[in-house]
Design a protein around this motif. Sequence first.
Motif, mmCIF file in Angstrom:
data_model
loop_
_atom_site.group_PDB
_atom_site.id
_atom_site.type_symbol
_atom_site.label_atom_id
_atom_site.label_comp_id
_atom_site.label_asym_id
_atom_site.label_seq_id
_atom_site.Cartn_x
_atom_site.Cartn_y
_atom_site.Cartn_z
ATOM 1 N N GLN A 164 0.708 -1.164 0.133
ATOM 2 C CA GLN A 164 0.140 0.404 -0.067
ATOM 3 C C GLN A 164 1.006 0.867 0.019
ATOM 4 O OE1 GLN A 164 -3.649 0.124 -0.473
ATOM 5 N NE2 GLN A 164 -3.046 2.484 -0.291
ATOM 6 N N MET A 165 0.266 2.040 -1.105
ATOM 7 C CA MET A 165 1.532 3.625 -1.375
ATOM 8 C C MET A 165 0.953 4.470 -0.898
ATOM 9 S SD MET A 165 3.908 1.855 -3.841
ATOM 10 C CE MET A 165 2.429 1.634 -4.851
ATOM 11 N N ASN A 166 1.011 5.010 -0.037
ATOM 12 C CA ASN A 166 0.462 6.560 0.156
ATOM 13 C C ASN A 166 1.401 7.620 -0.280
ATOM 14 O OD1 ASN A 166 -2.417 4.938 0.604
ATOM 15 N ND2 ASN A 166 -1.326 5.030 2.661
ATOM 16 N N SER A 167 0.315 8.908 0.244
ATOM 17 C CA SER A 167 1.443 9.930 -0.127
ATOM 18 C C SER A 167 2.720 9.952 -1.454
ATOM 19 C CB SER A 167 1.570 10.624 1.220
ATOM 20 O OG SER A 167 0.861 10.493 2.492
ATOM 21 N N LEU A 168 1.954 9.723 -2.530
ATOM 22 C CA LEU A 168 3.234 9.763 -3.131
ATOM 23 C C LEU A 168 3.709 10.649 -4.173
ATOM 24 C CD1 LEU A 168 1.648 6.273 -5.285
ATOM 25 C CD2 LEU A 168 3.547 6.355 -4.099
ATOM 26 N N LYS A 169 5.095 10.667 -4.256
ATOM 27 C CA LYS A 169 5.847 11.577 -4.322
ATOM 28 C C LYS A 169 6.616 11.206 -6.143
ATOM 29 C CE LYS A 169 7.846 12.054 -0.028
ATOM 30 N NZ LYS A 169 8.016 12.107 0.413
ATOM 31 N N PRO A 170 6.757 11.879 -6.912
ATOM 32 C CA PRO A 170 7.273 11.897 -8.305
ATOM 33 C C PRO A 170 8.581 10.959 -7.858
ATOM 34 C CG PRO A 170 6.899 13.982 -8.566
ATOM 35 C CD PRO A 170 6.512 13.972 -7.003
ATOM 36 N N GLU A 171 9.472 11.253 -7.332
ATOM 37 C CA GLU A 171 11.142 9.865 -7.094
ATOM 38 C C GLU A 171 10.264 8.912 -6.108
ATOM 39 O OE1 GLU A 171 10.002 12.979 -5.368
ATOM 40 O OE2 GLU A 171 10.836 13.669 -4.002
#
Length: 124
Positions: free
Chosen positions: A82-89
Motif C-alpha cells: 500500500q503506497m500513500n502520499s506518493l511523490k514523483p521520486e
Amino acid sequence: QVQLVESGGGLVQTGGSLRLSCAASGRTFSRYHVGWFRQAPGKEREFVAANHWNGYTTTYADSVKGRFTISRDNAKNTVYLQMNSLKPEDTAVYYCAADKTYSKFVRILGLEVWGQGTLVTVSS
C-alpha cells in the motif's frame, strides 16, 4: 518453486495512493519471506520493504517509512504494498521477490524468486 506476478501499477498524481499486489504460486509460499524493490530509470534497484513469513516482522527503507505498508495474505498467496502520499521520486518499476533468508532483502543479495515488475508513475 514459487513464482510471482505483480499487478496494480499505473499513473497517479502526487499525493495519491496505489496498492500493488504480488500473486504467488506454489504451496510453500507461506514459508517464504517477501519483499518489494524498485528501480527508477538510470538508477540501481533499491530495497523498499520486506515482510517476514510470520507476517509480523517488517522492514522499510527510510524513504518510504510512514507512507508505504507491506502486508501479506497467506490464504490468498498474495503480498501487498500500500503506497500513500506518493511523490514523483517514487516513480519506478516495482518488483516483488521471495526468499527463505530474511537478511538478504535489505542487501538485495541473491534473492531466490523475482516477479516481472509493474510500473508506477507519479506525476507532479
